[in-house]
Design a protein around this motif. Structure first.
Motif, PDB file in Angstrom:
ATOM      1  N   UNK A 150      16.414  19.322  -6.646  1.00 13.14           N
ATOM      2  CA  UNK A 150      15.831  20.641  -6.911  1.00 13.14           C
ATOM      3  C   UNK A 150      15.184  21.216  -5.651  1.00 13.14           C
ATOM      4  N   UNK A 151      14.539  20.374  -4.859  1.00 13.81           N
ATOM      5  CA  UNK A 151      13.884  20.854  -3.638  1.00 13.81           C
ATOM      6  C   UNK A 151      14.899  21.333  -2.605  1.00 13.81           C
ATOM      7  N   UNK A 152      15.981  20.585  -2.440  1.00 15.28           N
ATOM      8  CA  UNK A 152      17.023  21.008  -1.498  1.00 15.28           C
ATOM      9  C   UNK A 152      17.732  22.268  -1.985  1.00 15.28           C
ATOM     10  N   UNK A 153      17.939  22.366  -3.297  1.00 13.69           N
ATOM     11  CA  UNK A 153      18.592  23.560  -3.839  1.00 13.69           C
ATOM     12  C   UNK A 153      17.731  24.797  -3.654  1.00 13.69           C
ATOM     13  N   UNK A 154      16.403  24.610  -3.683  1.00 13.82           N
ATOM     14  CA  UNK A 154      15.505  25.756  -3.527  1.00 13.82           C
ATOM     15  C   UNK A 154      15.397  26.218  -2.079  1.00 13.82           C
ATOM     16  N   UNK A 155      15.738  25.326  -1.131  1.00 16.21           N
ATOM     17  CA  UNK A 155      15.603  25.694   0.281  1.00 16.21           C
ATOM     18  C   UNK A 155      16.707  25.038   1.108  1.00 16.21           C
ATOM     19  N   UNK A 190       0.842  -1.199   0.000  1.00 12.48           N
ATOM     20  CA  UNK A 190       0.000   0.000   0.000  1.00 12.48           C
ATOM     21  C   UNK A 190       0.876   1.247   0.000  1.00 12.48           C
ATOM     22  N   UNK A 191       0.452   2.311  -0.673  1.00  6.66           N
ATOM     23  CA  UNK A 191       1.253   3.542  -0.686  1.00  6.66           C
ATOM     24  C   UNK A 191       1.507   4.059   0.724  1.00  6.66           C
ATOM     25  N   UNK A 192       2.718   4.532   0.968  1.00  8.28           N
ATOM     26  CA  UNK A 192       3.023   5.145   2.255  1.00  8.28           C
ATOM     27  C   UNK A 192       2.345   6.513   2.347  1.00  8.28           C
ATOM     28  N   UNK A 193       1.819   6.875   3.508  1.00 12.08           N
ATOM     29  CA  UNK A 193       1.222   8.206   3.645  1.00 12.08           C
ATOM     30  C   UNK A 193       2.258   9.315   3.687  1.00 12.08           C
ATOM     31  N   UNK A 194       3.497   8.983   4.023  1.00  9.56           N
ATOM     32  CA  UNK A 194       4.574   9.978   4.042  1.00  9.56           C
ATOM     33  C   UNK A 194       5.899   9.268   3.815  1.00  9.56           C
ATOM     34  N   UNK A 195       6.885  10.013   3.321  1.00 11.41           N
ATOM     35  CA  UNK A 195       8.209   9.462   3.039  1.00 11.41           C
ATOM     36  C   UNK A 195       9.284  10.038   3.945  1.00 11.41           C
ATOM     37  N   UNK A 196       9.008  11.152   4.598  1.00  9.70           N
ATOM     38  CA  UNK A 196      10.054  11.912   5.282  1.00  9.70           C
ATOM     39  C   UNK A 196       9.705  12.118   6.747  1.00  9.70           C
ATOM     40  N   UNK A 197      10.758  12.261   7.525  1.00 15.57           N
ATOM     41  CA  UNK A 197      10.618  12.682   8.913  1.00 15.57           C
ATOM     42  C   UNK A 197      11.882  13.455   9.272  1.00 15.57           C
ATOM     43  N   UNK A 198      11.706  14.733   9.626  1.00 14.63           N
ATOM     44  CA  UNK A 198      12.860  15.558   9.941  1.00 14.63           C
ATOM     45  C   UNK A 198      13.792  15.679   8.754  1.00 14.63           C
ATOM     46  N   UNK A 199      15.056  15.306   8.967  1.00 17.81           N
ATOM     47  CA  UNK A 199      16.073  15.410   7.922  1.00 17.81           C
ATOM     48  C   UNK A 199      16.326  14.084   7.211  1.00 17.81           C
ATOM     49  N   UNK A 200      15.389  13.167   7.300  1.00 12.67           N
ATOM     50  CA  UNK A 200      15.525  11.847   6.684  1.00 12.67           C
ATOM     51  C   UNK A 200      14.365  11.616   5.720  1.00 12.67           C
ATOM     52  N   UNK A 203      12.526  21.405   3.066  1.00 13.65           N
ATOM     53  CA  UNK A 203      12.787  21.020   1.678  1.00 13.65           C
ATOM     54  C   UNK A 203      12.342  19.590   1.412  1.00 13.65           C
ATOM     55  N   UNK A 204      12.537  18.706   2.387  1.00 15.62           N
ATOM     56  CA  UNK A 204      12.102  17.313   2.210  1.00 15.62           C
ATOM     57  C   UNK A 204      10.579  17.208   2.194  1.00 15.62           C
ATOM     58  N   UNK A 205       9.913  18.053   2.957  1.00 15.65           N
ATOM     59  CA  UNK A 205       8.454  18.098   2.893  1.00 15.65           C
ATOM     60  C   UNK A 205       8.012  18.507   1.493  1.00 15.65           C
ATOM     61  N   UNK A 206       8.704  19.491   0.906  1.00 11.21           N
ATOM     62  CA  UNK A 206       8.381  19.923  -0.447  1.00 11.21           C
ATOM     63  C   UNK A 206       8.635  18.832  -1.477  1.00 11.21           C
TER      64      UNK A 206
END
Length: 400
Positions: free
Chosen positions: A316-321, A276-286, A328-331
C-alpha cells in the motif's frame, strides 16, 4: 503493471505473502530464495483475523478453509488440574466480531498455498544473496550462483538470520531468553482417548508452559512445550530433542499433557532468543519485513501474522508513492515499526505471565484472567485483530 520492480529476498510465509500483496498492487515482483526448494521449518502457525483478512483478499480463503482448522476457543488452563483460567470463544463469535476467521494451520500448508498463487517464473530457487548495491535509482543484487539482478526496491524477508539486515545495519547480538521449546506433530488418531477439544490450549505452570492445537484439517496435533533453562548456544528450529527430556520437564502436569508427549515419535528443540527492537528498517531503496526486522517470542502467536501485515502495508505504501520508492519505504516503516515493536514487547511480557510459580503473583494473574483483563479477551485484542494493514487505521487506533 506499475513501473517498479521489487525483489524479495526470502521465500517463507512473510516473503511470499508480501510478493502476493505487491503483485495484487500491480508491481513486477520476483522472489529470490536461497534454498533449492521451498519449505517451512516449524510446524503450527496461528492465522488470526488481522492476517486472514489479508490472505482472504489475496484469494486464499478456500485453501485456508481446506487445510486449516477453525478452533472453537482459546483455552488457558492451570498446569496440574487443568482448571480453566480463561476461555475465549474463537470460531463463529470471533469471526462475527472481527469480520474474518482465526485459523490454526501447518506452516507448510500455508506456504504451499501462497506459492501456488504466485505466477510461474517469479520464484527463483537456489539464489543466495551475497550483496547489493543501492545506486539511488535502483538496486543491483548479487548472488552466490547465477548472474546479478536489477530491481527498483529490495525487500529483506530472509528471517532471523537475515543477510539483508546484516548488510544494511551490521551484525546483531541476540540474547538467550532462558527458554527452550520442544515442538512437534502428533497424528490425531493417537490422541482419541484424551478428550482434547478443537481449541488452542495453553497450560501455564511454574517455569514452563505447554501449547497444543490441531492443524492440517484436524489430522495432526501441533504442540510446543516451553521450558526455562540456564544456557544455550545455538538458535535453530531443527535441532533434535529427546522426548524423555520433555516428559521429565512436565512431570506432574495434567494428564492431557503427558498423554500428548507419550504419543510423540520425534521432537525438535528450539532455543528462544530475544532481540532489541531495531530503530529503523529501511535505508534508501532497501527495507526489511517479518523476522528480519522484528523477530518476536511466540507468546502472542503473532509472528507470522505481523509479517503478513508488513507485506500488505508495504504494498500500500509503494502504491501510494511509486514515484519516490525511498520515501515510500520511510512511510511503510513509520506505519509498521511502532506496532511491531509493541507486539514484541507484549510477547516478551507473556513469558513472565505464563511461567509464574504458585503464590500471590499467580493468584493475581488468575484473578485478572477471570475478569477478562488480560490478553485474548476480545476488548484487549481488538487493537490487534481489527487492524487492516492494507488500509487506513480504524477510528481511534494508533500504530503505537
Amino acid at each position: 503493471m506499475r513501473g517498479l520492480t521489487v525483489g524479495v529476498a526470502g521465500g517463507g510465509i512473510g516473503g511470499l505473502s508480501a510478493a502476493l500483496s505487491l503483485l495484487a498492487a500491480g508491481f513486477d515482483v520476483h522472489v529470490y530464495e536461497r534454498a533449492q526448494a521451498l519449505g517451512e521449518v516449524g510446524a503450527g502457525v496461528q492465522i488470526s483475523p488481522n492476517a486472514s483478512r489479508i490472505l482472504h483478499r489475496l484469494g486464499l480463503a478456500g485453501e485456508l478453509a481446506r487445510t486449516g482448522v477453525k478452533p472453537l476457543a482459546l483455552h488457558q488452563r492451570r498446569w496440574d488440574d487443568g482448571r480453566t483460567l480463561l476461555r475465549t470463544p474463537l470460531g463463529e463469535p470471533l469471526e462475527a466480531r472481527f469480520g474474518f476467521p482465526h485459523y490454526q494451520a501447518h506452516r507448510a500448508d500455508v506456504l504451499a498455498a501462497l506459492a501456488a498463487a504466485i505466477p510461474a517464473g517469479r520464484i527463483h530457487l537456489g539464489r543466495r544473496l551475497t550483496g547489493f548495491t543501492d545506486h539511488g535509482d535502483g538496486v543491483r543484487l548479487d548472488f552466490a550462483e547465477g548472474g546479478p539482478a536489477e530491481v527498483d526496491v529490495l525487500v529483506g524477508a530472509d528471517g532471523i538470520h537475515s543477510d539483508v539486515r546484516e548488510l544494511l545495519f551490521g551484525p546483531e547480538r541476540p540474547r538467550f531468553t532462558g527458554c527452550v521449546a520442544y515442538r512437534g506433530l502428533i497424528p490425531a488418531e493417537r490422541l482419541r482417548g484424551l478428550g482434547i477439544e478443537v481449541t488452542a490450549q495453553v497450560f501455564m505452570g511454574p517455569g514452563r508452559h505447554f501449547v497444543n492445537y490441531y492443524v492440517s484439517g484436524g489430522r495432526l496435533m501441533n504442540f510446543v512445550a516451553i521450558v526455562e533453562q540456564d544456557s544455550w548456544t545455538r538458535e535453530s528450529w531443527t535441532d533434535h530433542g529427546e522426548v524423555a527430556d520433555a516428559l521429565k520437564a512436565f512431570d506432574g502436569w495434567h494428564p492431557q499433557v503427558h498423554g500428548m508427549l507419550n504419543a510423540v515419535d520425534e521432537t525438535f528443540v528450539w532455543a528462544l532468543f530475544d532481540r532489541p527492537p531495531l530503530p529503523r528498517w529501511s535505508r534508501g531503496r532497501v527495507t526489511l519485513l517479518g523476522d528480519a526486522c522484528h523477530a518476536m517470542l511466540p507468546f502472542m502467536a503473532q509472528g507470522a501474522a505481523q509479517a503478513i501485515e508488513d507485506g500488505a502495508t508495504l504494498a500500500a505504501s509503494l502504491a501510494a508513492n511509486p514515484g519516490d520508492p525511498a520515501e515510500a519505504l520511510v512511510g511503510y516503516e513509520r506505519l509498521r515499526l511502532p506496532r511491531a515493536t509493541r507486539m514484541q514487547a507484549l510477547s516478551s511480557e507473556n513469558k513472565t505471565r505464563f511461567h509464574l510459580h504458585d503464590g500471590p503473583e499467580q493468584e493475581a494473574r488468575d484473578e485478572a484472567m477471570a475478569m477478562g483483563a488480560t490478553d485474548w479477551s476480545y476488548d484487549v485484542v481488538a487493537w490487534i485483530y481489527d487492524h487492516d494493514a492494507a488500509g487506513p487505521l480504524p477510528d481511534g487506533e494508533t500504530t503505537g
